[in-house]
Design a protein around this motif. Structure first.
Motif, short mmCIF file in Angstrom:
data_model
loop_
_atom_site.label_atom_id
_atom_site.label_comp_id
_atom_site.label_asym_id
_atom_site.label_seq_id
_atom_site.Cartn_x
_atom_site.Cartn_y
_atom_site.Cartn_z
N LYS A 25 64.89 51.94 91.58
CA LYS A 25 66.33 51.80 91.47
C LYS A 25 66.93 53.09 90.91
CE LYS A 25 69.59 48.50 89.62
NZ LYS A 25 69.79 47.53 88.59
N ASP A 26 68.04 53.45 91.42
CA ASP A 26 68.72 54.67 90.99
C ASP A 26 67.81 55.91 91.14
OD1 ASP A 26 71.08 55.76 90.14
OD2 ASP A 26 70.50 55.78 88.04
N ASP A 27 66.88 55.83 92.09
CA ASP A 27 65.94 56.94 92.38
C ASP A 27 65.07 57.32 91.20
OD1 ASP A 27 66.76 57.13 94.97
OD2 ASP A 27 68.38 58.54 94.49
N VAL A 28 64.78 56.37 90.32
CA VAL A 28 63.91 56.69 89.19
C VAL A 28 62.45 56.67 89.65
CG1 VAL A 28 63.21 56.01 86.87
CG2 VAL A 28 65.59 55.73 87.57
N GLN A 29 61.75 57.79 89.37
CA GLN A 29 60.32 57.89 89.72
C GLN A 29 59.51 57.45 88.51
OE1 GLN A 29 60.09 58.97 92.71
NE2 GLN A 29 61.36 60.75 93.10
N TYR A 30 58.23 57.18 88.69
CA TYR A 30 57.43 56.81 87.52
C TYR A 30 55.98 57.21 87.69
CZ TYR A 30 56.55 52.77 90.53
OH TYR A 30 56.24 51.97 91.58
N GLY A 31 55.28 57.27 86.54
CA GLY A 31 53.87 57.67 86.55
C GLY A 31 53.13 57.04 85.39
N ALA A 32 51.85 57.41 85.24
CA ALA A 32 51.03 56.88 84.15
C ALA A 32 49.91 57.87 83.89
CB ALA A 32 50.44 55.53 84.53
N LYS A 33 49.15 57.62 82.82
CA LYS A 33 48.01 58.50 82.54
C LYS A 33 46.95 58.28 83.63
CE LYS A 33 44.69 59.79 79.10
NZ LYS A 33 43.63 59.26 78.31
N ARG A 34 46.40 59.37 84.14
CA ARG A 34 45.53 59.29 85.31
C ARG A 34 44.25 58.49 85.05
NH1 ARG A 34 41.43 62.22 87.44
NH2 ARG A 34 41.46 63.60 85.63
N THR A 35 43.64 58.73 83.90
CA THR A 35 42.31 58.14 83.68
C THR A 35 42.32 56.94 82.74
OG1 THR A 35 41.99 59.71 81.92
CG2 THR A 35 41.05 60.27 84.06
N GLY A 36 43.48 56.45 82.44
CA GLY A 36 43.51 55.42 81.40
C GLY A 36 43.47 53.99 81.90
N SER A 37 43.48 53.10 80.94
CA SER A 37 43.44 51.67 81.26
C SER A 37 44.76 51.22 81.87
CB SER A 37 43.15 50.86 80.01
OG SER A 37 44.10 51.14 79.03
N THR A 38 45.85 51.97 81.63
CA THR A 38 47.14 51.61 82.23
C THR A 38 47.05 51.77 83.75
OG1 THR A 38 48.27 52.33 80.26
CG2 THR A 38 49.60 52.17 82.25
N ARG A 39 46.51 52.91 84.15
CA ARG A 39 46.33 53.16 85.59
C ARG A 39 45.40 52.08 86.17
NH1 ARG A 39 47.18 53.47 90.03
NH2 ARG A 39 46.27 54.81 91.60
N ASN A 40 44.37 51.77 85.43
CA ASN A 40 43.40 50.77 85.87
C ASN A 40 44.03 49.39 86.01
OD1 ASN A 40 40.77 51.06 86.67
ND2 ASN A 40 40.08 49.76 84.97
N PHE A 41 44.98 49.11 85.15
CA PHE A 41 45.68 47.83 85.22
C PHE A 41 46.34 47.67 86.58
CE2 PHE A 41 49.86 45.80 84.89
CZ PHE A 41 49.50 44.53 84.44
N PHE A 42 47.00 48.73 87.03
CA PHE A 42 47.68 48.66 88.33
C PHE A 42 46.66 48.67 89.48
CE2 PHE A 42 51.01 50.10 85.52
CZ PHE A 42 52.03 49.26 85.89
N LEU A 43 45.56 49.40 89.25
CA LEU A 43 44.53 49.46 90.31
C LEU A 43 43.89 48.11 90.55
CD1 LEU A 43 42.65 52.78 89.51
CD2 LEU A 43 43.65 52.18 91.68
#
Ligand code: GLU
Length: 902
Positions: free
Chosen positions: A663-681
């Protein structure tokens, strides 16, 4: 009867011994053949048999010669043909295979030929299984009974592998009689493809957690292994293993499970005979060095085979024995001449030394006088905790140093040094101390993690060295069995501990262990706070909602109109325009449409208008309008001040859903090797899968560290960062333009990483719990989050600024205005009617005519003057036509004064 036989045999044997030299001499030089028919695939029995023969031969003048036949397990026909072959060679005694039916078959054949048959396994029938050194099921049951009584079990599950083990249960029940614990009996069957899990699941679901398990060596080992898989190998469960081979199991995995495993063992693994046998096995089979932790590779069957050879050797020392060659097929007269004598003599011996399983003597067919070591699995291995001796009182004395795990010297942390991995810089968990001096070692680092390790070290007494483990906390790949990052360091033994914002995940738990969580958190969104908006042209309108403005306009017009109408209706508002003319021709009303509007405007803007309402009705509506405007203006003024300083949100993400939609062209990211990324994976929720696809397609938004992500958010390029709530909290307290958006997506915790089954894990957990209860964890959190480097924006709060006043906020005052206006209408209408009535009466004209006349005057809105009495007036026809109406008008608002007649 047996005693008689033994006595006769002994007498005969002594006689023989007198002449023994002769017969022995005759036989000297010719070895006595002993046959082994084995179905043991490990070759351990054969090696033991041969080793035992070589050992006893050194003591014998007539040596023993071993002959081994390997058969398939359960293949009775093959075993029988091998037996025949042995008989043809002139075998003196035969050792039977483990398979029960094959052994029974061979026993019958041996009995028919008077050949001693030796069976080193659990007896299936005391009367008919030949010469058996294995403790009888009755004695095993007795030992189990004594242990269960010592443990004071009031109920337990009896798990058995096959029917022959039910004899143990049978004897156990006999010992208990009618009183005794509640026993639930379950069978686990090796024939069910070796899958015992359904039985074990039933055990798990039952209220019992004490299990007596009996069965074959392999069966019980598999039972324990699957118990661990089913999740019943933990501190809640107690196992009593009744198969006498617990010491041969691979127990390393169960050591730290905290499950109580107790068993029986017939020999001390440190005994000389055992060590010699192990050496031989090692040379022959290339087996690894036995561990010195109470375990031993020597099974009971091997030990009994060894001892049986010793018994045969001892017998041949006293009894000349020259086995004849026999033919299997010839049934009756073709028997071993001294066979039964030899067997009976074997049973009459008492051997006290040079055996593995200790004292050997028989009562009837049953071996007696032996003892069991009661062994228990501790973290140091199998430990002897008691001795059960046949016919004696059970002695249970668990060594005190083993009772208390915490006080166990072996597990003490004092003076141990651990390598602790940290991630530097990673504020507030660990960072480099800023100092003008060059710092070395542990003093270089500071942070929450550093302080926590120091607190734990103080409690537990260990030493530590910090090492930078990098930004990758690590992961475990089940398929390749590969670990990365800090996980790898721990798995490979390069470090013992890791402390940072490392999340406890099931995937990591498969490779390493974690302490209990020291901090709880969830994934959330870090984004910029709403920015100051450009002042809008009509921002002065912001304090009120559009609705309020609209209703205010309607009220304003309505009140102006009301004033106008009410003014006209109110007789008092009709005034003599020229006060010096006493009897004016015309009267004038001050509430013209423009005056009414002006009056309302003056009041609305808190100004005057020099128009003074005179009648009760106009005064009522004026007062209500003034009150209304007072409230409106005060509310407006109060809200305007806040609105002039408001920072209107310039962006628009309020939740993870907004983020997922960019929304409103907001981009997003996360730490590459962390558990946050793993959560989405790994997530299977649609929205997170969508976000995962986005993250995978935009590798540039996957940062190496959380700090990189924070910097990208701060750059203000419409970038949001998915981050753990604790780290978000740390950053938002220091960076005033950052904000946490939405609620946490999950719940998890940070733990201290340590090697799998690490013996000190419990101590760390206990110490962490103590720190938590003493408030140390909360103090450290407060120190590193809210004290050091904080306070920059804490006062600002997190509210979203003032909001416009909506109709709901002001509806009361609108209601007052409406009611007031209606009231004034009622007043004005009643006075008008009264006035018309008086006037009609005064001029003696019909009321209806007067009403019609007056109504015409009221509704001729263009006129704000009226003739007192016109030629066309209804009043001109009356007798009082000369009377001034003015007096009526003057009086009508005040009293009912009837105008006087001329
Ligand atoms: N706590 C995470 C981990 O253990 C790192 C940070 C993150 O992924 O947000 O890998």
């Amino acid at each position: 009867m047996h005693l008689w036989i033994i006595c006769l045999v002994l007498l005969w044997a002594n006689n023989v011994q007198c002449y023994g030299s002769n017969s022995f001499g005759l036989a000297s030089g010719e070895a006595i053949r002993i046959g082994l028919i084995t179905d043991d695939s490990t070759d351990g029995i054969r090696q033991t048999f041969e080793h035992a023969i070589s050992v006893v031969n050194s003591d014998l003048s007539v040596p023993l010669a071993g002959e081994t036949e390997q058969v398939a397990f359960g293949d009775s026909m093959q075993a029988f043909s091998q037996l025949c072959r042995l008989m043809q060679n002139g075998v003196g005694a035969v050792f039977g295979p483990a398979a029960k039916h094959t052994a029974a078959h061979l026993l019958n054949a041996c009995d028919a030929k008077d050949i001693p048959f030796i069976y080193p396994h659990l007896s299936w029938s005391p009367q008919s299984d030949g010469f058996n050194l294995h403790p009888h099921p009755e004695d095993i049951a007795h030992a189990l009974y004594d242990i269960i009584t010592q443990f004071e079990w009031s109920r337990f599950i009896f798990c058995y592998e096959s029917a022959e083990y039910l004899t143990i249960l049978d004897h156990l029940m006999t010992l208990y009689g009618i009183k005794g614990p509640v026993i639930k009996v379950m069978r686990y069957d090796l024939n069910l493809n070796g899958n015992y899990k359904s039985v074990l699941r039933r055990v798990r679901k039952s209220e019992d957690n004490r299990i007596v398990v009996v069965g074959s060596t392999e069966g019980v080992a598999e039972f324990l292994r699957q118990a661990q898989q089913v999740g019943i190998m933990n501190e809640d469960y107690t196992y009593l293993v009744g198969n006498l081979d617990l010491h041969t199991y691979e127990l390393e995995e169960y050591k730290y499970s905290e499950a109580n495993i107790t068993g029986l063992r017939m020999f001390d693994p440190d005994k000389k005979e055992v060590r010699q046998l192990i050496e031989t096995l090692q040379q022959a089979l290339g087996e690894s060095e036995p561990t010195n932790n109470g375990s031993s590779p020597i099974t009971l069957a091997m030990a009994l085979t060894y001892d049986a050879v010793r018994v045969i050797a001892e017998t041949t020392n006293f009894l000349p024995y020259q086995p004849q060659q026999l033919n299997c097929s010839e049934r009756h007269d073709n028997v071993q001449p001294d066979g039964s004598t030899f067997r009976n003599y074997m049973r009459s011996l008492e051997i006290l030394e040079k055996t593995i399983t200790g004292r050997i003597f028989f009562r009837g067919n049953i071996r007696k006088g032996f003892s069991f070591d009661v062994i228990e699995l501790q973290t140091v291995g199998l430990v002897k905790v008691g001795t059960w001796e046949e016919g004696k009182e059970f002695q249970f004395n668990r060594p005190p140093q083993i009772t208390n795990f915490n006080d166990n010297e072996e597990n003490s942390l004092v003076n141990k040094t651990f390598k602790v991995l940290i991630s530097v810089p990673n504020k507030p968990y660990a960072s480099l101390v800023e100092s003008i001096n060059t710092l070395i070692g542990n003093s270089q680092y500071e942070g929450y993690g550093i302080d926590l390790i120091k607190e734990l070290a103080e409690k537990l007494g260990f030493n530590f060295t910090f090492h930078n483990g990098g930004n990758d906390y690590g992961s475990f790949n089940k398929t390749t069995n590969m670990t990365t990052g800090m996980l790898k360091e721990i798995v490979e033994g390069h470090a013992e501990l890791a402390i940072t914002d490392i999340t406890i995940t099931s995937e990591r738990e498969e490779a390493i262990d974690f302490s209990i969580p020291f901090m709880n958190l969830g994934i959330a969104i870090l984004y910029l706070k709403p920015q100051k908006a450009e002042p809008a042209l009509f921002s002065f309108m912001d304090p009120f909602s559009k609705e309020v403005w609209l209703y205010l306009g309607i009220a304003y017009l309505g009140v102006s109109l009301c004033l106008f109408v009410i003014g006209r209706l109110s007789p008092s508002e009709w005034d003599n325009p020229y006060p010096c003319i006493e009897e004016p021709e015309e009267l004038e009303n001050q509430f013209t449409i423009s005056n009414s509007w002006w009056f309302a405007t003056g009041a609305l803007l808190q100004q005057g208008s020099e128009i003074a309402p005179k009648s009760l009705s106009t005064r009522t509506i004026s007062a209500i309008w003034w009150f209304f405007t007072l409230i409106m203006v005060s509310s407006y003024t109060a809200n305007l001040a806040a609105f002039l300083t408001i920072e209107n949100p310039s962006s628009s993400i309020d939740s993870v859903e907004d983020l997922a939609e960019n929304k409103d062209d907001v981009q997003y990211g996360a730490k590459r090797t962390g558990s946050t990324r793993n959560f989405f994976l790994t997530s299977e929720e649609e929205i997170y899968m969508k976000m995962n696809a986005y993250l995978s397609n935009n590798p540039a938004f996957l940062t190496e560290t959380n700090q990189d992500g924070v910097d990208m958010v701060k750059a203000g390029t419409k970038f949001a960062f998915l981050m753990e709530s604790t780290s978000i909290e740390y950053n938002t307290v220091r960076e005033c333009n950052l904000k946490k958006i939405g609620e946490a997506l999950d719940e998890k915790g940070y733990g201290i990483a340590m090697p799998k089954n690490w013996p000190y894990r419990d101590k760390f957990n206990n110490a962490l719990l103590e720190l938590q209860e003493q408030g140390v964890l909360a103090r450290l959190k407060n120190k590193w989050w809210n004290e050091i480097g904080a306070g920059v924006c804490s006062a600002k709060g997190d509210d979203d600024g003032p909001s416009e006043l909506r109709l709901d906020n002001l509806s009361g005052i609108y209601a007052v205005l409406i009611v007031g206006s209606l009231l004034s209408f009622v007043f004005s209408f009643s006075y008008w009617c009264l006035f018309v009535f008086k006037k009609a009466k005064f001029y003696e004209v019909p009321f209806c005519d007067a009403l019609a006349e007056e109504f015409k005057i009221v509704v001729s809105f263009a006129e704000n003057e009226r003739a007192l009495k016109s030629a066309q007036s209804v009043y001109s026809r009356s007798r009082n036509s000369s009377q001034s109406i003015e007096s009526l008008q003057m009086d009508s608002d005040n009293d009912d004064t009837v105008p006087e007649d001329d």
